[in-house]
Design an enzyme around this catalytic site. Structure first.
Site, PDB file in Angstrom:
ATOM      1  N   PHE A   1      13.426   4.454  11.548  1.00  0.00           N
ATOM      2  CA  PHE A   1      11.910   4.107  11.047  1.00  0.00           C
ATOM      3  C   PHE A   1      11.358   5.266  10.640  1.00  0.00           C
ATOM      4  CE2 PHE A   1       7.836   2.386  11.199  1.00  0.00           C
ATOM      5  CZ  PHE A   1       8.167   1.200  10.649  1.00  0.00           C
ATOM      6  N   ILE A   2      10.879   5.346   9.413  1.00  0.00           N
ATOM      7  CA  ILE A   2      10.303   6.398   8.566  1.00  0.00           C
ATOM      8  C   ILE A   2       8.655   6.402   8.622  1.00  0.00           C
ATOM      9  CG2 ILE A   2      10.290   7.669   6.465  1.00  0.00           C
ATOM     10  CD1 ILE A   2      13.124   7.622   7.423  1.00  0.00           C
TER      11      ILE A   2
ATOM     12  N   ASP B   1       4.091   3.395   6.880  1.00  0.00           N
ATOM     13  CA  ASP B   1       3.173   3.193   7.818  1.00  0.00           C
ATOM     14  C   ASP B   1       4.198   2.756   9.164  1.00  0.00           C
ATOM     15  OD1 ASP B   1       3.511   0.672   6.570  1.00  0.00           O
ATOM     16  OD2 ASP B   1       2.484  -0.088   8.538  1.00  0.00           O
TER      17      ASP B   1
ATOM     18  N   ASP C   1       7.384   2.845  -2.258  1.00  0.00           N
ATOM     19  CA  ASP C   1       7.595   3.824  -1.321  1.00  0.00           C
ATOM     20  C   ASP C   1       9.163   3.833  -0.788  1.00  0.00           C
ATOM     21  OD1 ASP C   1       7.284   1.381  -0.108  1.00  0.00           O
ATOM     22  OD2 ASP C   1       6.196   2.092   1.773  1.00  0.00           O
TER      23      ASP C   1
ATOM     24  N   ASP D   1      14.666  -1.141   1.213  1.00  0.00           N
ATOM     25  CA  ASP D   1      15.708  -1.222   2.160  1.00  0.00           C
ATOM     26  C   ASP D   1      16.603  -2.516   1.911  1.00  0.00           C
ATOM     27  OD1 ASP D   1      13.904  -2.959   2.956  1.00  0.00           O
ATOM     28  OD2 ASP D   1      13.440  -2.022   5.055  1.00  0.00           O
TER      29      ASP D   1
ATOM     30  N   LYS E   1       0.743  -1.236  -0.227  1.00  0.00           N
ATOM     31  CA  LYS E   1       0.091   0.061   0.063  1.00  0.00           C
ATOM     32  C   LYS E   1       0.944   1.365  -0.031  1.00  0.00           C
ATOM     33  CE  LYS E   1      -3.192  -2.380   2.991  1.00  0.00           C
ATOM     34  NZ  LYS E   1      -3.354  -2.632   4.415  1.00  0.00           N
TER      35      LYS E   1
ATOM     36  N   LYS F   1      17.080   3.331   1.498  1.00  0.00           N
ATOM     37  CA  LYS F   1      17.815   2.958   2.551  1.00  0.00           C
ATOM     38  C   LYS F   1      18.882   2.352   2.281  1.00  0.00           C
ATOM     39  CE  LYS F   1      14.831   2.825   6.769  1.00  0.00           C
ATOM     40  NZ  LYS F   1      13.962   2.031   7.763  1.00  0.00           N
TER      41      LYS F   1
HETATM   42  N1  HPA Z   1       9.055   2.441   7.825  1.00  0.00           N
HETATM   43  C1  HPA Z   1       7.963   2.036   7.283  1.00  0.00           C
HETATM   44  N2  HPA Z   1       7.945   1.121   6.697  1.00  0.00           N
HETATM   45  C2  HPA Z   1       9.083   0.454   6.260  1.00  0.00           C
HETATM   46  C3  HPA Z   1      10.385   1.109   6.639  1.00  0.00           C
HETATM   47  C4  HPA Z   1      10.301   2.491   7.416  1.00  0.00           C
HETATM   48  O1  HPA Z   1      11.526   2.811   7.801  1.00  0.00           O
HETATM   49  N3  HPA Z   1      11.252   0.292   5.917  1.00  0.00           N
HETATM   50  C5  HPA Z   1      10.883  -0.659   5.334  1.00  0.00           C
HETATM   51  N4  HPA Z   1       9.421  -0.599   5.607  1.00  0.00           N
HETATM   52 MG    MG Z   2       4.944  -1.262   6.163  1.00  0.00          MG
END
Ligand code: HPA
Ligand code: MG
Length: 175
Positions: free
Chosen positions: A151-152, A158, A98, A101, A41, A129
């Site tokens: 943590f973003i 979300d 979005d 990582d 999402k 990241k």
């Molecule tokens: N925040 C939210 N969802 C995520 C993140 C994050 O930093 N890294 C991977 N999924």
């Molecule tokens: Mg998520």
């Protein structure tokens, strides 16, 4: 809901960068049709803003994937929980994410989509990241922002399904 969130990238900064990336994509594809695949999402807010600013004949599709269970995360095997509506054969495809990582899910997803014979397949992400990357074969063509390993939330991202609707990108502060 009482987490303290520090703004990392303001609404204005994000809007300006998304516009820049959209212009770069429009130049690169040079009038050719482009097929955006939004990864749900988290990718949905970015995809909408990006798509509005791309000046090409554009089509859209959506896909949702999840890791195949705790023990297999490192194998990168993912389950497609919502597949595309349309075939991608012969199309120039741009996957819109979005955040990237580890790259595990994406590495797998790209292999699955390549088997459907698109003309080309590239990757566009709002956030990268790179410190978390384990799959270095994931090549990202368009990155809006590189972020530290924190943590973003916001702009689609979300924490336990909340904060996706924040208009800015923030970090949850340790209390
Ligand atoms: N925040 C939210 N969802 C995520 C993140 C994050 O930093 N890294 C991977 N999924
Ligand atoms: Mg998520």
């Amino acid at each position: 809901m009482d987490d303290k969130i520090r703004i990392l990238l303001s609404e204005e900064e994000v809007a300006a960068r998304v516009k820049e990336i959209a212009e770069e994509i429009s130049r690169d594809y040079d009038g050719k049709p482009l097929h955006l695949i939004c990864i749900l999402k988290g990718g949905v807010f970015f995809t909408c803003e990006l798509a509005k600013r791309i000046n090409l004949p554009l089509t859209l599709d959506f896909m949702s994937v999840s890791s195949y269970g705790a023990g297999t995360v490192s194998s990168g095997i993912v389950k497609i929980t919502k597949d595309l509506d349309e075939p991608i054969e012969g199309k120039d495809v741009l996957i819109v994410e979005d955040i990237i990582d580890s790259g595990n899910t994406l590495a797998y997803l790209i292999e699955v989509l390549k088997q459907r014979n698109p003309n080309s397949i590239e990757l566009c992400t709002l956030l990268d990241k790179p410190e978390r990357r384990v799959k270095d074969q994931v090549k990202v063509k368009y990155t809006c922002f590189t972020v530290p390993d924190q943590f973003i939330v916001g702009y689609g991202l979300d924490y336990d399904q909340i904060y996706r609707n924040l208009p800015y990108i923030g970090v949850i502060e340790q209390q």
